[in-house]
Design a protein around this motif. Structure first.
Motif, PDB file in Angstrom:
ATOM      1  N   THR A 182       0.834  -1.203   0.000  1.00  0.00           N
ATOM      2  CA  THR A 182       0.000   0.000   0.000  1.00  0.00           C
ATOM      3  C   THR A 182       0.867   1.249   0.000  1.00  0.00           C
ATOM      4  OG1 THR A 182      -1.721  -1.157   1.266  1.00  0.00           O
ATOM      5  CG2 THR A 182      -1.834   1.251   1.220  1.00  0.00           C
ATOM      6  N   ILE A 183       0.509   2.186  -0.875  1.00  0.00           N
ATOM      7  CA  ILE A 183       1.163   3.501  -0.903  1.00  0.00           C
ATOM      8  C   ILE A 183       0.136   4.533  -0.458  1.00  0.00           C
ATOM      9  CG2 ILE A 183       2.186   5.284  -2.383  1.00  0.00           C
ATOM     10  CD1 ILE A 183       3.264   2.999  -4.136  1.00  0.00           C
ATOM     11  N   SER A 184       0.431   5.232   0.639  1.00  0.00           N
ATOM     12  CA  SER A 184      -0.517   6.216   1.174  1.00  0.00           C
ATOM     13  C   SER A 184       0.180   7.536   1.480  1.00  0.00           C
ATOM     14  CB  SER A 184      -1.199   5.670   2.435  1.00  0.00           C
ATOM     15  OG  SER A 184      -0.244   5.343   3.423  1.00  0.00           O
ATOM     16  N   THR A 200      -1.941  -1.262  -3.850  1.00  0.00           N
ATOM     17  CA  THR A 200      -2.951  -0.213  -3.769  1.00  0.00           C
ATOM     18  C   THR A 200      -2.275   1.144  -3.636  1.00  0.00           C
ATOM     19  OG1 THR A 200      -4.553  -1.677  -2.703  1.00  0.00           O
ATOM     20  CG2 THR A 200      -4.913   0.681  -2.460  1.00  0.00           C
ATOM     21  N   ILE A 201      -2.593   2.039  -4.559  1.00  0.00           N
ATOM     22  CA  ILE A 201      -2.181   3.436  -4.451  1.00  0.00           C
ATOM     23  C   ILE A 201      -3.378   4.177  -3.879  1.00  0.00           C
ATOM     24  CG2 ILE A 201      -1.368   5.478  -5.688  1.00  0.00           C
ATOM     25  CD1 ILE A 201      -0.252   3.508  -7.817  1.00  0.00           C
ATOM     26  N   GLY A 205      -1.974   8.918  -2.281  1.00  0.00           N
ATOM     27  CA  GLY A 205      -0.806   8.473  -3.045  1.00  0.00           C
ATOM     28  C   GLY A 205      -0.539   9.272  -4.295  1.00  0.00           C
ATOM     29  N   ALA A 208       2.639   8.948  -7.349  1.00  0.00           N
ATOM     30  CA  ALA A 208       3.302   7.655  -7.187  1.00  0.00           C
ATOM     31  C   ALA A 208       3.860   7.184  -8.526  1.00  0.00           C
ATOM     32  CB  ALA A 208       2.330   6.620  -6.630  1.00  0.00           C
ATOM     33  N   ILE A 210       5.353   3.610 -10.270  1.00  0.00           N
ATOM     34  CA  ILE A 210       5.593   2.173 -10.206  1.00  0.00           C
ATOM     35  C   ILE A 210       6.323   1.806 -11.489  1.00  0.00           C
ATOM     36  CG2 ILE A 210       4.575  -0.098  -9.833  1.00  0.00           C
ATOM     37  CD1 ILE A 210       3.916   2.004  -7.646  1.00  0.00           C
ATOM     38  N   TYR A 230      -5.608   2.089  -8.448  1.00  0.00           N
ATOM     39  CA  TYR A 230      -5.192   3.493  -8.356  1.00  0.00           C
ATOM     40  C   TYR A 230      -6.346   4.309  -7.817  1.00  0.00           C
ATOM     41  CZ  TYR A 230      -3.518   8.127  -9.729  1.00  0.00           C
ATOM     42  OH  TYR A 230      -3.127   9.443  -9.723  1.00  0.00           O
ATOM     43  N   ASN A 232      -5.795   7.571  -6.029  1.00  0.00           N
ATOM     44  CA  ASN A 232      -5.344   8.896  -5.595  1.00  0.00           C
ATOM     45  C   ASN A 232      -6.447   9.933  -5.797  1.00  0.00           C
ATOM     46  OD1 ASN A 232      -3.883  11.293  -5.153  1.00  0.00           O
ATOM     47  ND2 ASN A 232      -3.118  11.286  -7.263  1.00  0.00           N
ATOM     48  N   GLY A 239      -0.148  10.120 -11.456  1.00  0.00           N
ATOM     49  CA  GLY A 239       0.570   8.900 -11.110  1.00  0.00           C
ATOM     50  C   GLY A 239       1.128   8.287 -12.375  1.00  0.00           C
TER      51      GLY A 239
END
Length: 376
Positions: A182-184, A200-201, A205, A208, A210, A230, A232, A239
């Motif tokens: 997870t990116i938060s 999970t973005i 996020g 981000a 990737i 995604y 955000n 992103g």
């Protein structure tokens, strides 16, 4: 008892054999073992030859089918194809077995060392073990770089500090995260990992990135999965997902490579592998479900034995689908919502389904059930 002589191939080690069991069907002059294995009276190893003496109640006769189970045999150290020979006290001419091939054991790499550096490049600490990535992320401040050594990390990391760069020091194929990621936080970069799980973005996020990762399904593939979500929600947020391999082909269920729930995402130069026995169970490499803003899908390669390339399911969204190569799918583009879609300079090859008894009406390579403004 009767004797059975087994000669193992050169290189096999039978010194540790301490016993055996023998099971036999009934034959002429022998009643067999009664449908169950019987412990041998003895099993004597000498060099490559094992002499097994049957125990009472085995009853081998002419025409009996005999199974000998010998624990403690170590295969030759060199991987290869081998045979063994078997003789008995009544059938003294040895018979050669069908060949068998040995394979090396599959050894999963252990977790490696995870180091984290400050913005000046100074090493601030390191971790190893089952939560090494999560521990390094929790210890890092804004803008830190986390370097992850080759290995398998079975954990569910969350990055909640802005500006962190998380990168593998080796190849993506040898740096494996088995779990959900997870990116938060804003401006987080994830570089060169295999993620066997779901990424999970989250709402926070923004920006981000990737890149250079391999994303695959978990388990047996029996459960539908979304490999990247995604989400955000930052105003005018962006992103980037680029240069990855995203494979949803495990299991005959409806999976999604990337689910775009919010606008601002650029999906470029990735390779997708999808499948699906029917349109109803087909994977979508990309599903644009955002209900506003723009999503850019450009320069990707999407292929598989079946499946769907790009689905646009978000009413009110804007999608630009350009310069992609889409091949061997049930449907290349599936536009199901009232949205603005621009499709330009793509290569679409061997997509769609011909008329058949299972698909009486056939299947178009490009399906449009929505789109207020479609430009092809």
């Amino acid at each position: 008892g009767q004797t059975i002589t087994v000669t193992f191939p050169t290189g096999a080690n039978i010194a540790g054999v301490a016993g055996a069991t023998v099971e036999a069907t009934a034959g002429i002059g022998g009643a067999g073992s009664g449908g169950a294995p019987v412990a041998a009276a003895s099993a004597v190893p000498v060099a490559q030859v094992l002499t097994v003496t049957t125990g009472a109640g085995t009853g081998i006769g002419a025409g009996s089918i005999v199974q000998v189970v010998v624990p403690g045999v170590v295969n030759p150290g060199t991987v290869g194809t081998y045979t063994l020979t078997v003789a008995t006290q009544t059938e003294t001419t040895a018979v050669t077995s069908p060949s068998f091939t040995t394979t090396p054991p599959t050894i999963s790499p252990l977790p490696g060392i995870v180091k984290f550096y400050n913005t000046a490049g100074v090493l601030m600490g390191q971790f190893t073990g089952g939560t090494a990535i999560a521990s390094a992320a929790a210890a890092s401040l804004t803008g830190y770089t986390i370097e992850v050594g080759p290995g398998t990390y079975t954990e569910n990391p969350t990055i909640s500090t802005a500006g962190i760069i998380l990168k593998a020091t080796g190849a993506a194929a040898e740096t494996i995260i088995k779990g959900n990621f997870t990116i938060s936080a804003t401006t987080v970069t994830l570089d060169s990992f295999t993620i066997a799980g779901n990424l999970t973005i989250g709402a926070a996020g923004d920006k981000a990135t990737i890149k250079n990762c391999i994303l695959t399904k978990t388990g047996t593939g029996a459960t539908p999965e979304t490999l990247i979500t995604y989400g955000n929600t930052t105003a005018s947020g962006t992103g980037t997902i680029t240069g990855n391999t995203i494979d949803t082909s495990l299991g005959a269920v409806q999976d999604t490579g990337i689910l775009v729930n919010q606008p601002g995402l650029t999906i470029s130069s990735n390779t997708f592998v999808v499948d699906g026995a029917t349109v109803a169970t087909s994977d979508s490499a990309i599903n644009v479900a955002a209900t506003a803003g723009t999503t850019a899908v450009t320069g990707n390669t999407i292929t598989g034995a079946s499946g769907i390339g790009v689905t646009v399911s978000g009413a009110g969204s804007t999608s630009t689908i350009t310069s992609n190569t889409i091949s061997n799918l049930n449907v290349a583009l599936n536009i199901t919502a009232v949205a603005t879609v621009t499709v330009q300079t793509n290569t679409i090859d061997a997509c769609g389904l011909a008329v058949s008894t299972t698909v009486p009406a056939g299947q178009a390579a490009i399906q449009v059930a929505g789109a207020t403004a479609l430009s092809i």
